[in-house]
Enzyme design. Structure first.
Site, PDB file in Angstrom:
ATOM      1  N   PRO A 164      53.713 -51.189 -70.469  1.00 47.50           N
ATOM      2  CA  PRO A 164      53.366 -52.452 -71.132  1.00 47.50           C
ATOM      3  C   PRO A 164      54.118 -53.652 -70.568  1.00 47.50           C
ATOM      4  O   PRO A 164      55.333 -53.588 -70.373  1.00 47.50           O
ATOM      5  CB  PRO A 164      53.796 -52.202 -72.586  1.00 47.50           C
ATOM      6  CG  PRO A 164      54.880 -51.175 -72.489  1.00 47.50           C
ATOM      7  CD  PRO A 164      54.575 -50.321 -71.293  1.00 47.50           C
ATOM      8  N   CYS A 203      48.896 -82.987 -59.301  1.00 46.54           N
ATOM      9  CA  CYS A 203      47.906 -83.870 -58.696  1.00 46.54           C
ATOM     10  C   CYS A 203      46.534 -83.219 -58.583  1.00 46.54           C
ATOM     11  O   CYS A 203      45.821 -83.390 -57.603  1.00 46.54           O
ATOM     12  CB  CYS A 203      48.372 -84.291 -57.316  1.00 46.54           C
ATOM     13  SG  CYS A 203      48.440 -82.858 -56.245  1.00 46.54           S
ATOM     14  N   GLU A 204      46.209 -82.361 -59.534  1.00 48.93           N
ATOM     15  CA  GLU A 204      44.841 -81.853 -59.651  1.00 48.93           C
ATOM     16  C   GLU A 204      44.630 -81.515 -61.118  1.00 48.93           C
ATOM     17  O   GLU A 204      45.578 -81.558 -61.898  1.00 48.93           O
ATOM     18  CB  GLU A 204      44.595 -80.648 -58.744  1.00 48.93           C
ATOM     19  CG  GLU A 204      45.523 -79.499 -58.929  1.00 48.93           C
ATOM     20  CD  GLU A 204      45.225 -78.361 -57.939  1.00 48.93           C
ATOM     21  OE1 GLU A 204      44.276 -77.622 -58.197  1.00 48.93           O
ATOM     22  OE2 GLU A 204      45.943 -78.245 -56.930  1.00 48.93           O
ATOM     23  N   TYR A 230      53.954 -63.510 -67.616  1.00 53.53           N
ATOM     24  CA  TYR A 230      53.240 -64.168 -66.520  1.00 53.53           C
ATOM     25  C   TYR A 230      53.276 -65.697 -66.661  1.00 53.53           C
ATOM     26  O   TYR A 230      52.342 -66.381 -66.262  1.00 53.53           O
ATOM     27  CB  TYR A 230      51.791 -63.659 -66.430  1.00 53.53           C
ATOM     28  CG  TYR A 230      51.696 -62.145 -66.451  1.00 53.53           C
ATOM     29  CD1 TYR A 230      52.046 -61.406 -65.334  1.00 53.53           C
ATOM     30  CD2 TYR A 230      51.293 -61.460 -67.594  1.00 53.53           C
ATOM     31  CE1 TYR A 230      51.989 -60.018 -65.351  1.00 53.53           C
ATOM     32  CE2 TYR A 230      51.234 -60.076 -67.626  1.00 53.53           C
ATOM     33  CZ  TYR A 230      51.582 -59.358 -66.505  1.00 53.53           C
ATOM     34  OH  TYR A 230      51.531 -57.988 -66.521  1.00 53.53           O
ATOM     35  N   GLY A 290      48.364 -52.922 -70.454  1.00 55.54           N
ATOM     36  CA  GLY A 290      47.101 -53.511 -70.914  1.00 55.54           C
ATOM     37  C   GLY A 290      46.936 -53.637 -72.406  1.00 55.54           C
ATOM     38  O   GLY A 290      45.883 -54.092 -72.862  1.00 55.54           O
TER      39      GLY A 290
HETATM   40  N1  LLP Z   1      50.797 -51.502 -64.863  1.00 55.07           N
HETATM   41  C1  LLP Z   1      50.182 -51.948 -63.756  1.00 55.07           C
HETATM   42  C2  LLP Z   1      49.962 -51.026 -62.646  1.00 55.07           C
HETATM   43  C3  LLP Z   1      49.740 -53.279 -63.690  1.00 55.07           C
HETATM   44  O1  LLP Z   1      49.124 -53.713 -62.604  1.00 55.07           O
HETATM   45  C4  LLP Z   1      49.990 -54.150 -64.781  1.00 55.07           C
HETATM   46  C5  LLP Z   1      49.567 -55.551 -64.728  1.00 55.07           C
HETATM   47  C6  LLP Z   1      50.652 -53.644 -65.902  1.00 55.07           C
HETATM   48  C7  LLP Z   1      51.043 -52.306 -65.918  1.00 55.07           C
HETATM   49  C8  LLP Z   1      50.973 -54.497 -67.105  1.00 55.07           C
HETATM   50  O2  LLP Z   1      49.836 -54.989 -67.748  1.00 55.07           O
HETATM   51  P1  LLP Z   1      49.991 -55.772 -69.137  1.00 55.07           P
HETATM   52  O3  LLP Z   1      50.538 -54.789 -70.142  1.00 55.07           O
HETATM   53  O4  LLP Z   1      50.911 -56.903 -68.936  1.00 55.07           O
HETATM   54  O5  LLP Z   1      48.612 -56.225 -69.499  1.00 55.07           O
HETATM   55  N2  LLP Z   1      48.762 -62.414 -64.602  1.00 55.07           N
HETATM   56  C9  LLP Z   1      47.749 -61.879 -65.501  1.00 55.07           C
HETATM   57  C10 LLP Z   1      47.953 -60.415 -65.809  1.00 55.07           C
HETATM   58  C11 LLP Z   1      47.961 -59.567 -64.556  1.00 55.07           C
HETATM   59  C12 LLP Z   1      48.316 -58.135 -64.823  1.00 55.07           C
HETATM   60  C13 LLP Z   1      48.626 -57.427 -63.556  1.00 55.07           C
HETATM   61  N3  LLP Z   1      48.978 -56.067 -63.731  1.00 55.07           N
HETATM   62  C14 LLP Z   1      47.748 -62.711 -66.781  1.00 55.07           C
HETATM   63  O6  LLP Z   1      48.581 -63.623 -66.881  1.00 55.07           O
HETATM   64  O7  LLP Z   1      46.915 -62.495 -67.654  1.00 55.07           O
END
Ligand code: LLP
Length: 401
Positions: free
Chosen positions: A262, A330-331, A358, A220
């Site tokens: 991360p 197509c949207e 992502y 996060g």
């Molecule tokens: N740990 C767990 C248990 C998670 O569910 C996630 C992300 C992370 C770590 C890594 O989070 P990050 O450091 O990448 O913020 N597709 C969305 C983000 C979904 C995150 C899902 N879980 C986007 O593109 O913003």
């Protein structure tokens, strides 16, 4: 450090578009920033593979000393394929069958369980013979938008903090070796205070569970997407964790480890989606710019209203003008509304920045348009790490009756 405009143009010319391009050194730089910020703590970092699972990226992540967090048994298998040892792999899933958890246990990796129901099954199968972690839902609202907020009181993730009594009972009855307490409250968390709150809460729980030796604060960390945005203050988080751990050690004599997972922080800024301008369509209200990509390749702007910086690589000094940058699906699949860009002409090459996390990973073959190729730049050398999909790939799994 990033890939230069010339290098991006070179990659597009060599490998065609649409194309994902990643930069190995930026991933290493981001990892180093994490390692430096938390150097006074007993900290470990597990790359959240879900952000980008290309094997060459996983191998690179391993080579820089980072461990890996997996959200499915197949991600665990990809990690093993990339050379990670079981000791470097963490599995944090949700709503999975117990059979999947058993399979992961048989691979010898660290396991974090997200429901009392699966923990009960785990207790019956393994008792205290295999260390386990639990994900707690701390009822904290955090993260860039509601779709990526995961720790609040209405969230499906984790064991709700109000059920900690049942957790305690389960752990005591089955003499579980509860090693890790985990939270992941969301993605793109800019405030250090959210991590401070999380660590406080988990330390209060750790007091109840004498076997706990690891506090896992999830992922996060925010990276800037808009030009005026800032990265999460890692030093402030490290300081909060250090203070809280020191207090806990004084009180209990227990020395804890802190883990992080991360995803975006490591790979978002390292990636670009390159697309070619197919159509320029001026209208009374706005000038549309159509590109040979769309929500099938980078869904974040449409799904989360995410901002991705865009640059016109082949006409950087053109007269600025507002454009609606749109895909060919197509949207409605707008990448950006009223975005000021140097004059865009058909044939120009656009770069969507911060597309490493992502981006490809959430791509699809909607409209039977194939997924892009991927290229990794290392020491100034571009290497193809995934060939472009073909119509044959789309047909390969189908059974014609
Ligand atoms: N740990 C767990 C248990 C998670 O569910 C996630 C992300 C992370 C770590 C890594 O989070 P990050 O450091 O990448 O913020 N597709 C969305 C983000 C979904 C995150 C899902 N879980 C986007 O593109 O913003």
């Amino acid at each position: 450090m990033s890939v230069s405009r010339e290098e991006l143009i070179h990659a597009a010319t060599t490998f065609g578009t649409p194309l994902y391009v990643y930069h190995a050194e930026s991933i290493a730089d981001q990892y180093q920033k994490l390692a430096n910020a938390f150097s006074t703590l007993n900290a470990r970092f597990f790359y959240a593979a879900k952000a980008l699972t290309n094997i060459s990226i996983l191998r690179h992540v391993r080579s820089i000393g980072c461990s890996i967090d997996c959200s499915s048994v197949n991600e665990v298998k990809l990690a093993i394929h990339a050379g990670f040892t079981p000791g470097q792999i963490l599995y944090t899933s949700n709503s999975v069958s117990f059979a999947e958890i058993q399979e992961v246990v048989s691979l010898g990796v660290s396991v974090t369980i997200d429901s009392l129901s699966n923990l009960e099954k785990f207790a019956a199968a393994y008792g205290g013979s295999y260390p386990v972690g639990v994900r707690i839902r701390p009822n904290i609202m955090a993260g860039g938008n509601t779709k990526i907020s995961t720790g609040h009181a209405g969230s499906k993730f984790g064991i709700p903090i109000e059920q900690v009594g049942s957790l305690q009972e389960l752990v005591e009855v089955h003499k579980l070796n509860l090693q890790t307490l985990h939270i992941h409250t969301g993605s793109e968390i800019s405030e250090a205070s959210v991590f401070a709150k999380g660590v406080q809460l988990l330390l209060e729980l750790a007091d109840l569970f004498p076997t706990v030796s690891i506090i896992d604060l999830g992922g996060g960390f925010k990276v800037p997407y808009r030009p005026d945005e800032k990265e999460t203050d890692l030093d402030a988080i490290a300081e909060e964790v250090r203070k809280a751990f020191a207090f806990f050690r004084e009180k209990t004599g227990r020395q804890l480890q802190v883990w992080f997972e991360p995803g975006k922080y490591l790979v978002a800024q390292a990636g670009y989606l390159l697309a070619s301008v197919t159509v320029v369509k001026p209208t009374d209200t706005i000038c549309f710019v159509g590109v040979n990509s769309g929500l099938n390749h980078l869904i974040r702007p449409m799904f989360y209203e995410a901002y991705h910086h865009i640059s016109n690589l082949t006409h950087p000094k053109g007269e600025p003008y507002p454009y609606q940058i749109t895909g060919n699906i197509c949207e409605t699949d707008d990448f950006a509304l009223a975005r000021m860009l140097p004059e865009v002409r058909e044939g120009d090459l656009l770069a969507f920045h911060n597309a490493g996390a992502y981006g490809f990973e959430m791509a699809s073959s909607y409209n039977a348009r194939v997924r892009p190729a991927e290229v990794l730049y290392t020491n100034g050398q571009p290497q193809l790490i995934r060939r472009r999909e073909t119509l044959d790939d789309l047909l390969a799994q189908q059974i014609i009756v």
